[in-house]
Design a protein around this motif. Structure first.
Motif, PDB file in Angstrom:
ATOM      1  N   PHE A   1      10.696  -4.067  -3.927  1.00 47.24           N
ATOM      2  CA  PHE A   1      10.153  -4.378  -2.657  1.00 47.24           C
ATOM      3  C   PHE A   1       8.932  -4.900  -3.691  1.00 47.24           C
ATOM      4  O   PHE A   1       8.014  -5.438  -2.563  1.00 47.24           O
ATOM      5  N   ASP A   2       9.264  -5.970  -4.019  1.00 52.14           N
ATOM      6  CA  ASP A   2       8.792  -7.021  -5.064  1.00 52.14           C
ATOM      7  C   ASP A   2       8.269  -7.896  -3.912  1.00 52.14           C
ATOM      8  O   ASP A   2       7.138  -8.753  -3.058  1.00 52.14           O
ATOM      9  N   HIS A   3       9.686  -8.622  -2.642  1.00 47.52           N
ATOM     10  CA  HIS A   3       9.623  -9.434  -2.028  1.00 47.52           C
ATOM     11  C   HIS A   3       8.618  -9.104  -0.513  1.00 47.52           C
ATOM     12  O   HIS A   3       7.466  -9.782   0.122  1.00 47.52           O
ATOM     13  N   LEU A   4       8.280  -7.564  -0.934  1.00 47.58           N
ATOM     14  CA  LEU A   4       7.339  -6.695   0.547  1.00 47.58           C
ATOM     15  C   LEU A   4       5.624  -6.897  -0.046  1.00 47.58           C
ATOM     16  O   LEU A   4       5.089  -7.648   0.816  1.00 47.58           O
ATOM     17  N   LYS A   5       5.737  -7.578  -1.457  1.00 47.44           N
ATOM     18  CA  LYS A   5       4.324  -7.544  -2.018  1.00 47.44           C
ATOM     19  C   LYS A   5       3.516  -8.938  -2.147  1.00 47.44           C
ATOM     20  O   LYS A   5       2.460  -9.142  -1.508  1.00 47.44           O
ATOM     21  N   ALA A   6       4.977  -9.714  -2.183  1.00 48.17           N
ATOM     22  CA  ALA A   6       4.560 -10.813  -1.983  1.00 48.17           C
ATOM     23  C   ALA A   6       3.957 -11.403  -0.363  1.00 48.17           C
ATOM     24  O   ALA A   6       2.987 -12.420  -0.782  1.00 48.17           O
ATOM     25  N   ILE A   7       4.690 -10.902   0.333  1.00 51.98           N
ATOM     26  CA  ILE A   7       3.716 -11.083   1.750  1.00 51.98           C
ATOM     27  C   ILE A   7       2.206 -11.283   1.774  1.00 51.98           C
ATOM     28  O   ILE A   7       1.399 -11.581   1.882  1.00 51.98           O
ATOM     29  N   GLN A   8       1.761  -9.406   1.125  1.00 58.01           N
ATOM     30  CA  GLN A   8       0.433  -9.459   1.205  1.00 58.01           C
ATOM     31  C   GLN A   8      -0.384 -10.249   0.071  1.00 58.01           C
ATOM     32  O   GLN A   8      -1.828 -10.600   0.453  1.00 58.01           O
ATOM     33  N   GLU A   9       0.538 -10.070  -1.230  1.00 54.37           N
ATOM     34  CA  GLU A   9      -0.634 -11.777  -2.662  1.00 54.37           C
ATOM     35  C   GLU A   9      -0.281 -12.845  -1.840  1.00 54.37           C
ATOM     36  O   GLU A   9      -1.507 -13.179  -1.845  1.00 54.37           O
ATOM     37  N   GLN A  10       0.138 -12.832  -0.335  1.00 51.46           N
ATOM     38  CA  GLN A  10       0.345 -14.464  -0.093  1.00 51.46           C
ATOM     39  C   GLN A  10      -0.999 -14.044   1.355  1.00 51.46           C
ATOM     40  O   GLN A  10      -1.542 -14.898   1.745  1.00 51.46           O
ATOM     41  N   GLY A  11      -1.435 -13.088   1.706  1.00 53.80           N
ATOM     42  CA  GLY A  11      -3.128 -12.416   2.553  1.00 53.80           C
ATOM     43  C   GLY A  11      -2.547 -12.644   3.535  1.00 53.80           C
ATOM     44  O   GLY A  11      -3.063 -13.002   4.639  1.00 53.80           O
ATOM     45  N   LYS A  12      -1.047 -12.888   3.719  1.00 55.93           N
ATOM     46  CA  LYS A  12      -0.238 -12.112   5.400  1.00 55.93           C
ATOM     47  C   LYS A  12      -0.806 -10.840   5.362  1.00 55.93           C
ATOM     48  O   LYS A  12      -0.426  -9.565   4.782  1.00 55.93           O
ATOM     49  N   VAL A  13      -0.002 -10.301   6.732  1.00 57.25           N
ATOM     50  CA  VAL A  13       0.111  -9.459   7.261  1.00 57.25           C
ATOM     51  C   VAL A  13       1.489  -8.426   6.942  1.00 57.25           C
ATOM     52  O   VAL A  13       2.255  -9.268   7.642  1.00 57.25           O
ATOM     53  N   LEU A  14       1.123  -7.113   6.998  1.00 56.59           N
ATOM     54  CA  LEU A  14       2.307  -7.014   6.170  1.00 56.59           C
ATOM     55  C   LEU A  14       3.117  -5.865   7.647  1.00 56.59           C
ATOM     56  O   LEU A  14       1.894  -4.501   7.189  1.00 56.59           O
ATOM     57  N   VAL A  15       3.895  -5.793   8.883  1.00 52.46           N
ATOM     58  CA  VAL A  15       3.894  -4.083   9.330  1.00 52.46           C
ATOM     59  C   VAL A  15       5.564  -3.994   9.289  1.00 52.46           C
ATOM     60  O   VAL A  15       6.365  -4.402   9.667  1.00 52.46           O
ATOM     61  N   MET A  16       5.870  -2.147   8.856  1.00 50.79           N
ATOM     62  CA  MET A  16       7.455  -2.159   8.760  1.00 50.79           C
ATOM     63  C   MET A  16       7.442  -0.736   9.843  1.00 50.79           C
ATOM     64  O   MET A  16       6.302  -0.290  10.221  1.00 50.79           O
ATOM     65  N   PHE A  17       7.986  -1.032   9.863  1.00 53.19           N
ATOM     66  CA  PHE A  17       8.629   0.272  11.070  1.00 53.19           C
ATOM     67  C   PHE A  17       9.789   0.486  11.525  1.00 53.19           C
ATOM     68  O   PHE A  17      11.058  -0.037  10.126  1.00 53.19           O
ATOM     69  N   ASP A  18      10.710   1.895  11.279  1.00 56.83           N
ATOM     70  CA  ASP A  18      11.760   1.766  11.886  1.00 56.83           C
ATOM     71  C   ASP A  18      11.950   2.341   9.941  1.00 56.83           C
ATOM     72  O   ASP A  18      12.050   3.486   9.933  1.00 56.83           O
ATOM     73  N   LYS A  19      12.672   1.912   9.167  1.00 50.97           N
ATOM     74  CA  LYS A  19      13.259   2.263   8.402  1.00 50.97           C
ATOM     75  C   LYS A  19      12.288   1.232   7.615  1.00 50.97           C
ATOM     76  O   LYS A  19      12.144  -0.066   7.075  1.00 50.97           O
ATOM     77  N   ILE A  20      11.768   2.200   7.094  1.00 53.10           N
ATOM     78  CA  ILE A  20      10.314   2.164   6.038  1.00 53.10           C
ATOM     79  C   ILE A  20      10.311   1.831   4.562  1.00 53.10           C
ATOM     80  O   ILE A  20      11.314   3.004   4.029  1.00 53.10           O
ATOM     81  N   GLU A  21       9.007   2.241   3.878  1.00 56.10           N
ATOM     82  CA  GLU A  21       8.948   2.390   2.050  1.00 56.10           C
ATOM     83  C   GLU A  21       7.730   3.058   2.093  1.00 56.10           C
ATOM     84  O   GLU A  21       6.747   2.045   2.346  1.00 56.10           O
ATOM     85  N   LYS A  22       7.443   3.985   1.753  1.00 53.93           N
ATOM     86  CA  LYS A  22       6.187   4.698   1.752  1.00 53.93           C
ATOM     87  C   LYS A  22       5.441   4.324   0.719  1.00 53.93           C
ATOM     88  O   LYS A  22       4.146   4.685   1.037  1.00 53.93           O
ATOM     89  N   THR A  23       5.767   4.057  -0.444  1.00 50.48           N
ATOM     90  CA  THR A  23       4.535   3.194  -1.990  1.00 50.48           C
ATOM     91  C   THR A  23       3.733   2.498  -1.186  1.00 50.48           C
ATOM     92  O   THR A  23       3.226   1.777  -2.003  1.00 50.48           O
TER      93      THR A  23
END
Length: 343
Positions: free
Chosen positions: A132-154
């Protein structure tokens, strides 16, 4: 005198920081009395909004990326429509892309959209995703991440889901209440979370009604299509496993199973009752029509965008990403495949 913060104003007025921020950012969903109360107070104390946050707002591209596991899919099409219905009212543009259930494609799309400086990424994970490093990168770059349906709880971010475990419990219980004692479950793989939750809901229903769990009646389908359902049913038939009901983790798995049953003159619903999941349009036109769990896909889309607006507001206040999970209602749609037929 120390510079006032949103927290100080909120405390003085007995309101939340979110309400104060909404007034200062001219959000429409604050009543007029509260708006006037806040504006009068900030004028009185000479409060100046954070200039850095204001600068960030001016850098908005008003563009949001939506990454789906599949594109030609009733459920995800309805989710898109729900997102679009709210995004247009807020003057946002959407970029829609599909991972085709490929982790490498999903990761590539995330970094491409970050390179285009989108304001947020809405994402439903593909079945292959375990890193899930690519998901962490979204937030590290100051962008908003919203997950839906198939998610990662961590990952800390807003998550919009249905209560898959409860919905699957009710689907399985429906079969039990209609007389089934030997219920098959054609489940998804061990990723994503929805596969796990639907399996657990099945187990919960058996447990509540005192039906012994038999692992031979649970078949893993790595893909959510008709072929998986067909060969899962074939596997059960050739293993001489007794059954009188089936809860399939998707509608297409249910459809494939019914196709195999027909080829062996196993009658649905006379010999076996069947329930699917997702309430795709095709379930209304099969023979027999298929009982299924409706996931409120359009409502999910609306709530994805609303969660983004809330997260954006928290971000403007300097707060860390929220981790709220929004669970939407489901409904079991009963059709011919699970109705009791007299002999």
């Amino acid at each position: 005198m120390e510079k006032l913060k949103l927290f100080d104003i909120a405390k003085a007025l007995g309101l939340s920081k979110t309400t104060i921020s909404k007034v200062l950012n001219n959000y429409s969903d604050v009543n007029q009395f509260t708006r006037i109360k806040v504006l009068n107070y900030v004028k009185k104390v000479g409060f100046q909004p954070n200039r850095q946050a204001s600068s960030l707002r001016k850098k908005e591209t008003k563009t949001i990326a939506v990454i789906l596991p599949e594109i030609n899919h009733d459920f995800y099409n309805s989710v898109q429509e729900g997102i679009l219905s709210v995004s247009q009212k807020n003057d946002y543009n959407l970029c829609i892309a599909t991972s085709n259930e490929s982790y490498e494609t999903e990761k590539k799309l995330v970094y491409q959209f970050l390179g285009r400086n989108v304001d947020a990424i809405f994402l439903s994970l593909c079945n292959e995703t375990k890193n899930f490093d690519h998901l962490k990168a979204i937030q590290e770059q100051g962008k908003v991440l919203v997950m839906f349906d198939k998610i990662e709880k961590t990952i800390n971010c807003p998550k919009i889901i249905v209560d898959d475990r409860k919905a699957s419990f009710l689907a399985t219980e429906h079969l039990i209440k209609n007389g089934c004692k030997k219920i098959l479950h054609f489940r998804g793989g061990f990723q994503p979370q929805i596969s796990i939750d639907r399996y657990l809901g099945y187990r919960d229903a058996l447990n509540k009604h005192g039906i012994p769990f038999d692992k031979e009646r649970v078949i893993v389908c790595e893909t959510a299509d008709e072929n998986s359902g067909f060969f899962a049913a074939k596997n059960v038939f050739e293993s001489a496993i007794k059954f009188d009901g089936l809860f399939a983790y998707t509608d297409y798995v249910a459809i494939g199973s019914i196709q195999f049953f027909k080829s062996k003159k196993i009658r649905v619903p006379k010999d076996v009752l069947v329930v699917g999941f997702s309430n795709w349009k095709v379930t209304r036109f099969t023979s027999p029509t298929i009982s299924s769990v409706d996931q409120s896909a359009f409502l999910m889309g609306e709530n994805i965008f609303k969660a983004f607006l809330e997260e954006k507001l928290l971000k403007s206040q300097g707060d860390p990403p929220g981790n709220k999970i929004f669970k939407l209602p489901t409904e079991l749609i009963v059709r011919e495949s699970s109705k009791i037929v007299s002999n």
